[in-house]
Design an enzyme around this catalytic site. Structure first.
Site, PDB file in Angstrom:
ATOM      1  N   ARG A 152      -4.417  -0.928   4.213  1.00 15.21           N
ATOM      2  CA  ARG A 152      -5.357  -0.483   5.244  1.00 15.21           C
ATOM      3  C   ARG A 152      -6.677  -1.257   5.250  1.00 15.21           C
ATOM      4  NH1 ARG A 152      -5.257   5.728   3.977  1.00 15.21           N
ATOM      5  NH2 ARG A 152      -4.166   4.964   2.139  1.00 15.21           N
ATOM      6  N   LYS A 201      -7.414  -5.472  -2.676  1.00 16.13           N
ATOM      7  CA  LYS A 201      -8.358  -4.382  -2.396  1.00 16.13           C
ATOM      8  C   LYS A 201      -9.421  -4.217  -3.480  1.00 16.13           C
ATOM      9  CE  LYS A 201      -7.104   0.123  -2.571  1.00 16.13           C
ATOM     10  NZ  LYS A 201      -6.600   1.411  -2.071  1.00 16.13           N
ATOM     11  N   ASP A 236      -9.630   1.292  -7.494  1.00 14.61           N
ATOM     12  CA  ASP A 236     -10.300   1.389  -6.186  1.00 14.61           C
ATOM     13  C   ASP A 236     -11.245   2.588  -6.094  1.00 14.61           C
ATOM     14  OD1 ASP A 236      -8.505   3.447  -6.174  1.00 14.61           O
ATOM     15  OD2 ASP A 236      -7.518   2.893  -4.299  1.00 14.61           O
ATOM     16  N   GLU A 266       2.937  15.960  -4.955  1.00 15.35           N
ATOM     17  CA  GLU A 266       2.441  14.981  -3.988  1.00 15.35           C
ATOM     18  C   GLU A 266       2.453  15.574  -2.580  1.00 15.35           C
ATOM     19  OE1 GLU A 266       1.066  11.879  -4.746  1.00 15.35           O
ATOM     20  OE2 GLU A 266       1.174  13.002  -6.611  1.00 15.35           O
TER      21      GLU A 266
HETATM   22  C1  UD1 Z   1      -1.970   9.002  -6.348  1.00 20.90           C
HETATM   23  C2  UD1 Z   1      -1.407  10.236  -7.023  1.00 20.90           C
HETATM   24  C3  UD1 Z   1      -1.952  11.487  -6.324  1.00 20.90           C
HETATM   25  C4  UD1 Z   1      -3.471  11.455  -6.342  1.00 20.90           C
HETATM   26  C5  UD1 Z   1      -3.982  10.172  -5.768  1.00 20.90           C
HETATM   27  C6  UD1 Z   1      -5.469  10.061  -5.971  1.00 20.90           C
HETATM   28  C7  UD1 Z   1       0.810   9.534  -7.744  1.00 20.90           C
HETATM   29  C8  UD1 Z   1       2.243   9.590  -7.499  1.00 20.90           C
HETATM   30  N1  UD1 Z   1       0.032  10.213  -6.905  1.00 20.90           N
HETATM   31  O1  UD1 Z   1      -1.490   8.999  -5.024  1.00 20.90           O
HETATM   32  O2  UD1 Z   1      -1.480  12.653  -6.982  1.00 20.90           O
HETATM   33  O3  UD1 Z   1      -3.977  12.572  -5.623  1.00 20.90           O
HETATM   34  O4  UD1 Z   1      -3.397   9.038  -6.415  1.00 20.90           O
HETATM   35  O5  UD1 Z   1      -5.979   8.946  -5.317  1.00 20.90           O
HETATM   36  O6  UD1 Z   1       0.369   8.918  -8.709  1.00 20.90           O
HETATM   37  N2  UD1 Z   1      -0.452   1.493  -8.050  1.00 20.90           N
HETATM   38  C9  UD1 Z   1       0.073   0.491  -8.831  1.00 20.90           C
HETATM   39  N3  UD1 Z   1       1.403   0.284  -8.860  1.00 20.90           N
HETATM   40  C10 UD1 Z   1       2.251   1.076  -8.160  1.00 20.90           C
HETATM   41  C11 UD1 Z   1       1.730   2.102  -7.368  1.00 20.90           C
HETATM   42  C12 UD1 Z   1       0.361   2.288  -7.335  1.00 20.90           C
HETATM   43  O7  UD1 Z   1      -0.683  -0.234  -9.491  1.00 20.90           O
HETATM   44  O8  UD1 Z   1       3.469   0.817  -8.261  1.00 20.90           O
HETATM   45  C13 UD1 Z   1      -1.898   1.693  -8.034  1.00 20.90           C
HETATM   46  C14 UD1 Z   1      -2.496   1.486  -6.665  1.00 20.90           C
HETATM   47  O9  UD1 Z   1      -2.911   0.140  -6.504  1.00 20.90           O
HETATM   48  C15 UD1 Z   1      -3.680   2.428  -6.689  1.00 20.90           C
HETATM   49  C16 UD1 Z   1      -3.245   3.538  -7.619  1.00 20.90           C
HETATM   50  O10 UD1 Z   1      -2.163   3.022  -8.374  1.00 20.90           O
HETATM   51  O11 UD1 Z   1      -4.827   1.822  -7.260  1.00 20.90           O
HETATM   52  C17 UD1 Z   1      -2.788   4.783  -6.875  1.00 20.90           C
HETATM   53  O12 UD1 Z   1      -1.673   4.449  -6.078  1.00 20.90           O
HETATM   54  P1  UD1 Z   1      -1.470   5.035  -4.612  1.00 20.90           P
HETATM   55  O13 UD1 Z   1      -0.207   4.575  -4.073  1.00 20.90           O
HETATM   56  O14 UD1 Z   1      -2.706   4.810  -3.831  1.00 20.90           O
HETATM   57  O15 UD1 Z   1      -1.347   6.567  -4.972  1.00 20.90           O
HETATM   58  P2  UD1 Z   1      -1.591   7.740  -4.010  1.00 20.90           P
HETATM   59  O16 UD1 Z   1      -0.473   7.826  -3.053  1.00 20.90           O
HETATM   60  O17 UD1 Z   1      -2.947   7.675  -3.466  1.00 20.90           O
END
Ligand code: UD1
Ligand code: CA
Length: 455
Positions: free
Chosen positions: A16, A23, A103, A155
């Protein structure tokens, strides 16, 4: 030494943001988001940091340098999978692993310290930092049992209508017992709405095993905000600027108009310094006491002494000693040192030069690659000619020299102590001590020239 180590998740693309830049490298408050997070972890006492990179891995790694170890997550299979990438590095840790996201630039060392302390005090295997959100859409919800203890995290995409009405959310920030974390991650599956390995499932797994899981609520949800869009980035920017200004004002700095004053997180300003509107203090700038800075000053990576006055000035990567006066419309460029009581006036540019104590450049000068002594007077419009189109050369001007208006000093050239230069001279040879150099054509008068022309 604390037993705290930190894992920062930073593999996501940040779709986004609509950016080529990963990011977490976008800046808020003059510092990249991941740098804010690294600094907060260190401030909380973390002794070791591992960053999980993915999108733009090389760029992120280069920006972090030796501040943390980096591991690449080749495919983004979820937050649980991301943390698992740190196992080869942290698998033998016996203490606490704090998991953060790259982030969340508003995190503070104090908040993370509180999370860690309460995690240790509670003797929990996992502790989640929660926040009450005005709008919880998209977040994982904290599901508590009748006695108030945390049951699990669900989630948004997997939640029922009833669960979605909960406003207490998972901030995505946790402390885990290191061994319990890696043992549980091995049991996490991707059987959910997003087909991802969810880190929060670790809490449910531990709970099932009868282990203690715990939650700490952030006093202010703002501190935990994750940034997903440029609009949210601008919001974080505003909060960081406000915090920094408030911190400096509390320490005795006057900021006339905080709304138009932009001070980066690591800048230091001494007591009783007054900052006028439209001022930017950036990078690792340090300003002493009782200065008057602004209006319209931009300082980047500057070392500035006490009682310095500057207005309408741009100065970067330079050193300015006490009681210097700058402005207006001044440009101080890298590698410049202005000694005590130097006065730089209207429309002056100085680069890669040393200017001695009490020297004055009051108007319209360019000084490049020059070593000037003390108490020199550079007349209006005088300048150094430091570049022949191929190479740059230095100019040396001794103490108490007097350079008449509109003179050119063609480098390499030396003006010795107490050397004098007549106005309008182009100087190519050494001006000896106490001598006067006149290097211009003599004036010629043609009597009655007009009448003769008009004949
Ligand atoms: C996640 C949490 C959610 C919480 C939210 C807070 C999970 C499943 N859910 O959701 O409960 O309320 O954060 O912001 O954890 N990332 C990686 N590798 C991956 C996936 C993600 O490094 O394979 C990193 C992303 O870059 C990011 C962070 O992990 O910095 C969170 O990932 P994101 O996909 O944004 O999680 P949310 O769906 O926001
Ligand atoms: Ca997601």
């Amino acid at each position: 030494m604390s037993d705290l180590v930190t894992v920062i998740l930073a593999a996501g693309k940040g779709t986004r943001m609509k950016s080529k830049l990963p990011k977490v490298l976008h800046k808020a408050g003059g510092k990249s988001m991941v740098q804010h997070v690294i600094d907060a972890a260190k401030a909380a006492g973390s002794k070791r940091t591992v960053v999980i990179t993915g999108f733009g891995s090389e760029q992120v790694r280069a920006a972090i340098g030796d501040q943390a170890e980096c591991v690449e997550q080749k495919e983004q299979l979820g937050t649980g999978h991301a943390v698992l990438q740190a196992k080869p590095l942290l698998g033998d840790e016996k203490g606490t692993i704090m998991v953060l996201c790259g982030d969340t630039p508003l995190l503070t060392g104090d908040l993370l310290k509180k999370l860690y302390d309460e995690h240790v005090q509670a003797g929990a295997k996992a502790t989640v930092l929660t926040a009450i959100m005005p709008d919880a859409t998209g977040y994982g919800r904290i599901i508590r049992s009748a006695d108030g203890s945390v049951e699990r995290i669900v989630e948004h995409k997997d939640a029922t209508e009833e669960e979605r009405s909960v406003r207490e959310v998972n901030s995505g920030i946790y402390c885990f017992d290191a061994q319990a974390l890696f043992a549980s991650l091995a049991k996490v599956t991707n059987d959910n709405a997003q087909g991802e390995y969810y880190l929060p499932d670790v809490l449910w797994i531990l709970k099932q095993q009868g282990e203690k899981i715990w939650a700490v609520a952030a006093d202010d949800y703002e501190d935990t905000l994750g940034i997903n869009s440029r609009l949210q980035l601008a919001g974080a920017e505003k909060i960081l600027r406000r915090r920094k200004n408030e911190e400096l004002m509390a320490e005795g700095v006057t900021i006339m108009d905080p709304d138009s004053t932009y001070i980066d997180a690591d800048v230091k300003v001494g007591r009783d310094t007054v900052i006028y509107p439209q001022t930017w203090l950036e990078g690792n700038t340090e300003i002493g006491e009782e200065c008057e800075i602004g209006p319209s000053v931009r300082f980047q990576n500057m070392k500035v002494g006490n009682r310095v006055t500057g207005q309408f000035t741009y100065a970067h990567d330079a050193v300015i000693d006490d009681e210097v006066i700058l402005g207006q419309f001044v440009h101080i460029r890298p590698n410049t040192h202005l000694s005590k009581k130097v006065k730089i006036g209207n429309f002056v540019e100085i680069k890669n030069s040393n200017v001695g104590e009490g020297t004055k450049l009051p108007h319209l000068s360019y000084i490049g690659d020059t070593d000037m002594g003390a108490r020199v007077n550079m007349g209006c419009g005088s300048l150094t000619v430091n570049y022949d189109g191929k190479k740059k050369y230095r100019t040396t001007i001794g103490d108490d020299a007097f350079v008449g208006c509109n003179s050119n000093l063609v480098a390499p050239v030396t003006v010795e102590d107490h050397g004098y230069i007549a106005a309008g001279s182009t100087i190519t040879d050494t001006v000896p001590s106490k001598g006067l150099a006149i290097a211009r054509a003599r004036q010629v008068i043609i009597e009655n020239w007009k009448d003769r022309r008009d004949q």
